[in-house]
Scaffold this motif. Structure first.
Motif, PDB file in Angstrom:
ATOM      1  N   UNK A 170       0.839  -1.203   0.000  1.00  0.00           N
ATOM      2  CA  UNK A 170       0.000   0.000   0.000  1.00  0.00           C
ATOM      3  C   UNK A 170       0.871   1.250   0.000  1.00  0.00           C
ATOM      4  N   UNK A 171       1.915   1.243   0.826  1.00  0.00           N
ATOM      5  CA  UNK A 171       2.796   2.408   0.891  1.00  0.00           C
ATOM      6  C   UNK A 171       3.544   2.607  -0.424  1.00  0.00           C
ATOM      7  N   UNK A 172       3.924   1.505  -1.073  1.00  0.00           N
ATOM      8  CA  UNK A 172       4.627   1.596  -2.356  1.00  0.00           C
ATOM      9  C   UNK A 172       3.706   2.168  -3.435  1.00  0.00           C
ATOM     10  N   UNK A 173       2.467   1.685  -3.482  1.00  0.00           N
ATOM     11  CA  UNK A 173       1.513   2.199  -4.466  1.00  0.00           C
ATOM     12  C   UNK A 173       1.225   3.670  -4.209  1.00  0.00           C
ATOM     13  N   UNK A 174       1.101   4.010  -2.943  1.00  0.00           N
ATOM     14  CA  UNK A 174       0.823   5.407  -2.599  1.00  0.00           C
ATOM     15  C   UNK A 174       1.966   6.319  -3.032  1.00  0.00           C
ATOM     16  N   UNK A 175       3.204   5.829  -2.920  1.00  0.00           N
ATOM     17  CA  UNK A 175       4.356   6.627  -3.352  1.00  0.00           C
ATOM     18  C   UNK A 175       4.321   6.877  -4.851  1.00  0.00           C
ATOM     19  N   UNK A 176       3.848   5.895  -5.636  1.00  0.00           N
ATOM     20  CA  UNK A 176       3.783   6.050  -7.090  1.00  0.00           C
ATOM     21  C   UNK A 176       2.616   6.949  -7.493  1.00  0.00           C
ATOM     22  N   UNK A 177       1.469   6.738  -6.870  1.00  0.00           N
ATOM     23  CA  UNK A 177       0.269   7.488  -7.255  1.00  0.00           C
ATOM     24  C   UNK A 177       0.253   8.905  -6.688  1.00  0.00           C
ATOM     25  N   UNK A 178       1.026   9.140  -5.631  1.00  0.00           N
ATOM     26  CA  UNK A 178       1.100  10.483  -5.071  1.00  0.00           C
ATOM     27  C   UNK A 178      -0.231  10.951  -4.519  1.00  0.00           C
ATOM     28  N   UNK A 179      -0.580  12.208  -4.842  1.00  0.00           N
ATOM     29  CA  UNK A 179      -1.810  12.769  -4.283  1.00  0.00           C
ATOM     30  C   UNK A 179      -3.067  12.225  -4.958  1.00  0.00           C
ATOM     31  N   UNK A 180      -2.905  11.334  -5.915  1.00  0.00           N
ATOM     32  CA  UNK A 180      -4.086  10.699  -6.517  1.00  0.00           C
ATOM     33  C   UNK A 180      -4.708   9.657  -5.584  1.00  0.00           C
ATOM     34  N   UNK A 181      -3.949   9.191  -4.584  1.00  0.00           N
ATOM     35  CA  UNK A 181      -4.439   8.188  -3.638  1.00  0.00           C
ATOM     36  C   UNK A 181      -4.283   8.697  -2.215  1.00  0.00           C
ATOM     37  N   UNK A 182      -5.395   8.652  -1.480  1.00  0.00           N
ATOM     38  CA  UNK A 182      -5.382   8.980  -0.061  1.00  0.00           C
ATOM     39  C   UNK A 182      -5.848   7.748   0.708  1.00  0.00           C
ATOM     40  N   UNK A 183      -5.034   7.289   1.665  1.00  0.00           N
ATOM     41  CA  UNK A 183      -5.355   6.113   2.472  1.00  0.00           C
ATOM     42  C   UNK A 183      -5.757   6.577   3.867  1.00  0.00           C
ATOM     43  N   UNK A 184      -6.955   6.188   4.294  1.00  0.00           N
ATOM     44  CA  UNK A 184      -7.474   6.533   5.617  1.00  0.00           C
ATOM     45  C   UNK A 184      -7.604   5.235   6.412  1.00  0.00           C
ATOM     46  N   UNK A 185      -6.751   5.063   7.423  1.00  0.00           N
ATOM     47  CA  UNK A 185      -6.763   3.841   8.214  1.00  0.00           C
ATOM     48  C   UNK A 185      -7.721   3.969   9.398  1.00  0.00           C
ATOM     49  N   UNK A 186      -8.313   2.830   9.757  1.00  0.00           N
ATOM     50  CA  UNK A 186      -9.195   2.762  10.920  1.00  0.00           C
ATOM     51  C   UNK A 186      -8.716   1.605  11.790  1.00  0.00           C
ATOM     52  N   UNK A 187      -8.086   1.929  12.932  1.00  0.00           N
ATOM     53  CA  UNK A 187      -7.565   0.900  13.837  1.00  0.00           C
ATOM     54  C   UNK A 187      -8.527   0.738  15.016  1.00  0.00           C
ATOM     55  N   UNK A 188      -8.983  -0.487  15.219  1.00  0.00           N
ATOM     56  CA  UNK A 188      -9.996  -0.719  16.262  1.00  0.00           C
ATOM     57  C   UNK A 188      -9.401  -1.141  17.601  1.00  0.00           C
ATOM     58  N   UNK A 189      -8.084  -1.460  17.658  1.00  0.00           N
ATOM     59  CA  UNK A 189      -7.519  -1.938  18.918  1.00  0.00           C
ATOM     60  C   UNK A 189      -6.128  -1.369  19.185  1.00  0.00           C
ATOM     61  N   UNK A 190      -5.886  -0.164  18.737  1.00  0.00           N
ATOM     62  CA  UNK A 190      -4.627   0.507  19.047  1.00  0.00           C
ATOM     63  C   UNK A 190      -4.688   1.035  20.488  1.00  0.00           C
ATOM     64  N   UNK A 191      -3.639   0.742  21.260  1.00  0.00           N
ATOM     65  CA  UNK A 191      -3.650   1.137  22.671  1.00  0.00           C
ATOM     66  C   UNK A 191      -3.644   2.645  22.849  1.00  0.00           C
TER      67      UNK A 191
END
Length: 742
Positions: free
Chosen positions: A642-663
């Motif tokens: 995901x990070x590699x694809x995001x580096x190639x696509x740049x601002x064309x891709x925005x990833x919004x993570x949702x963590x349900x059990x982060x301390x």
């Protein structure tokens, strides 16, 4: 043209040629020696021989094909036998002397199982005339209008996906909807019926199929003898819902219809016999029917595929396992998939469960003895288990022996118990809902485990026949996985993403319920080399070292050794299923992708295709990915990709993570993150014309739909009715797509 031919004939006519030319031609055209005569004779004989083939010699043997027939298939005992039967249900009931028909529409086999159980119970409880279980696809739906008033029809119908009918209900569904709209003129004043629906409230259209059918039947003049009943799989009460409805059905049979009920005693509908005269070549060793999907649009045939690589996706800190599996399609040229399609895996049962059940049945020493299976009444009972076979193949490959037993099964099993104590225990569990619930909260009761629990000192159950197992246990079914590779980038190799299921018993955490297919794939993955990893060298090394080990053992060689043609090669029976979950044709169309866990699988392929398009100079639209998991350190699958694809696509891709059990942060789910980024979501959907995709559990998809609706109301100022109309429109245009499961 004709004058030209006339002139040419004059030119070559003998009388128009000089004498010296005629002499030269005669030398060429006529034999001049014995060798010429011999050559001409040979040519003549060769031509005559060739032309007389099939008439005077080499006649085809009309019985040649018999040498290739299996003797057992001549009598209709195999899966490939075909019997020409009537498609008129009224005629079928008259021929079989039945007055009750149980129609079923089933996608995963649950409704079919209920229909068969109900048919058997009616026959056992209410006399020899009994009932007929009817696959809706086997009969002309218009023939329902010909049913006499003395007949009772029962409909057991499942709903899946976006309120869709099952595949075998398609013809009946079209007929019902046309009749309901007045496009087909038909009346059903003689039809008396009951209806039971299977659905899930996690899906928006809960039990839509049975509701539409009931409305249509009522509008056509049919009479419902009981209000429609519905099962809700979201609450895990499908079995209990069915039992409660069936009991009310039987009460009406006794009180209103005047049917006499007798004591419940097991009467087999099929016969199982040993036949030691059969050779191994005559037997079905567990291979699936390779042509099972022949008449199912969008499904491929079942074929063995080569598993070429496996690697873990969860980090070492996770107690759970998730796998990335690569399969090679090169050996099956007819297998062609498209990005977003599904792959079905046909598994086998775990060795321990098979051996345990064979031992309790007293069949360990005769597990490979040939047996034949045939219906006692072929007109009403269809055998779906291949015959002849063996007890070992039956329990390893054909029956779902790891499924938990319902209360009905316990009640029937009690009559075969080898001791009075075991019989009493089974009767108590079968008749007491609370006792059954308490017992199952402490134990995973597969058939074999239950037999050991209620009778631990009895090595065998000699009274329990194989016929009961075949009638009571559902067939072993394939499981479907979203393909996580791109058909554009990898047309002859596909990948799937598999969460290995292992759930603890609520009140007995030392016991776990192991997923049959996911653990089968885990075991298969151990026999192949790791797949190339996109991770950095150190991470890849750690990941390979952490390759998960299965706790469940399987016989991976397959039926008759068919899945192990050579060392270091693992084959899996599989088939493809087409999907409507597709990227837009226009690459500049924006995307909103929402997923949790392994729901990321198809989006991995979507992002790979968009990256490839950008790298070859094509413009791609804006993308917004909502990705939910527990923690970044535990189960953020494909993080490096995901990070590699995001580096190639740049601002064309925005990833919004949702963590349900982060301390260090409050719980966040994908629907929460949609609320936090509502302005961007609404802009993309309304102003940019984005496509919205949701992949994951149905409960998650329902909450996402609510969250999107709330944001549309907030930003656009719409009412709930306006949001509903907008949602219907975007789905109708196929710009809102879901790939969800229960």
């Amino acid at each position: 043209m004709i004058p030209f031919i006339d002139d040419l004939s004059k030119l070559i006519h003998p009388t128009s040629l000089p004498l010296h030319l005629l002499d030269n031609l005669s030398k060429v055209l006529y034999p001049a020696s014995i060798a010429d005569y011999v050559a001409l004779s040979i040519l003549f004989l060769a031509g005559a021989t060739y032309l007389s083939r099939g008439f005077l010699w080499d006649k085809p043997d009309p019985y040649y094909h018999l040498a290739f027939e299996r003797p057992q298939l001549k009598h209709g005992s195999g899966l490939n036998s075909v019997a020409r039967e009537t498609r008129n249900i009224a005629q079928k009931l008259a021929e079989s002397n039945k007055n009750i028909v149980v129609f079923w529409g089933s996608q995963s086999g649950t409704a079919e199982g209920f229909a068969n159980r109900l048919t058997r119970d009616i026959s056992l409880r209410f006399g020899s005339q009994g009932a007929l279980s009817a696959d809706l696809s086997d009969f002309d739906p218009s023939s329902i209008a010909q049913l006499p008033p003395s007949t009772i029809a029962i409909f057991i119908l499942s709903t899946y996906g976006e309120g869709d009918p099952s595949d075998n209900t398609a013809e009946f569904w079209d007929w019902m909807t046309k009749a309901n709209k007045g496009e087909t003129v038909i009346d059903l004043p003689n039809l008396r019926y009951f209806a039971f629906g299977l659905g899930n409230t996690n899906y928006k259209f809960y039990n839509r199929v049975v509701d539409v059918v009931v409305d249509a039947l009522n509008s056509l003049g049919a009479t419902a003898l009981l209000p429609v009943a519905r099962a809700n799989d979201a609450e895990g009460t499908t079995q209990e819902d069915f039992i409660a409805w069936r009991d009310s059905l039987f009460t009406l049979f006794r009180t209103t219809l005047g049917l006499q009920e007798s004591d419940l005693h097991y009467l087999p509908t099929i016969a199982v016999q040993e036949d030691t005269s059969l050779e191994p070549i005559d037997l079905h060793h567990g291979e699936p029917d390779l042509h099972v999907n022949a008449n199912r649009p969008g499904y491929s045939a079942v074929r063995p595929l080569r598993l070429i690589a496996s690697r873990p996706l969860f980090h070492r800190s996770s107690p759970r396992h998730c796998l990335h599996l690569d399969l090679d399609l090169s050996s099956q040229p007819e297998f062609t998939y498209k990005t977003g399609d599904h792959l079905a895996i046909w598994p086998s049962n775990p060795d321990d469960e098979v051996s345990r059940l064979l031992s309790l049945l007293g069949l360990l020493s005769s597990s490979s003895t040939p047996i034949t299976i045939h219906s006692i009444d072929p007109s009403t009972t269809k055998i779906k288990i291949p015959s002849p076979t063996t007890p070992l193949a039956l329990l390893r490959h054909y029956l779902e022996i790891c499924a938990p037993l319902n209360r009905d099964s316990l009640h029937a099993l009690a009559q075969f118990a080898p001791t009075p104590s075991a019989k009493h225990t089974l009767h108590h569990l079968a008749t007491s809902k609370s006792a059954y619930a308490s017992f199952t909260s402490h134990n995973h009761i597969t058939l074999a485990r239950l037999m050991l629990l209620v009778c631990p000192d009895q090595p065998t159950w000699p009274a329990l026949p194989l016929s009961y197992l075949i009638e009571s246990l559902p067939p072993l079914q394939p499981r479907y996985y979203s393909i996580s590779s791109s058909s554009v980038l990898s047309p002859r190799k596909l990948s799937i993403t598999v969460l290995v299921a292992s759930s603890p018993i609520p009140n007995s955490p030392a016991q776990t319920i192991e997923g049959v297919v996911s653990n089968y794939l885990l075991a298969a993955g151990e026999s192949v080399s790791p797949s190339p990893s996109p991770l950095p060298a150190a991470s890849a090394s750690a990941s390979a070292h952490h390759r998960p080990k299965t706790k469940v053992q399987y016989t991976l060689s397959g039926p008759g050794g068919s899945l192990s043609p050579s060392p270091q090669t693992q084959l899996l029976y599989a088939h493809l299923r087409k999907s409507k979950f597709k990227l837009p044709r226009v690459s500049t169309c924006p995307l909103i992708m929402v997923c949790a866990g392994t729901g990321f699988a198809p989006f991995r392929a979507f992002l790979a295709e968009r990256r490839q398009l950008l790298q070859i100079g094509r413009e791609v639209g804006e993308m917004l990915l909502f990705f939910g998991c527990r923690t970044a350190e535990e189960d953020y699958i494909y993080q490096e990709e995901v990070e590699d694809v995001q580096a190639v696509l740049g601002d064309r891709l925005r990833v919004v993570m949702a963590f349900s059990r982060e301390d260090a942060m409050p719980r966040r789910y994908v629907q929460d993150r949609i609320g936090e980024t509502g302005d961007a979501v609404v802009r993309l959907l309304e102003e940019e014309g984005a496509n919205l995709y949701i992949c994951g559990r149905a409960a998650m998809a329902r909450e996402v739909e609510k969250a999107v609706g709330v944001e549309m109301q907030r930003v656009k100022g719409w009412s709930e009715e306006q949001v509903g109309e907008w949602r219907k429109g975007i789905k109708r245009r196929n710009k809102w797509q879901e790939d969800v499961w229960g």
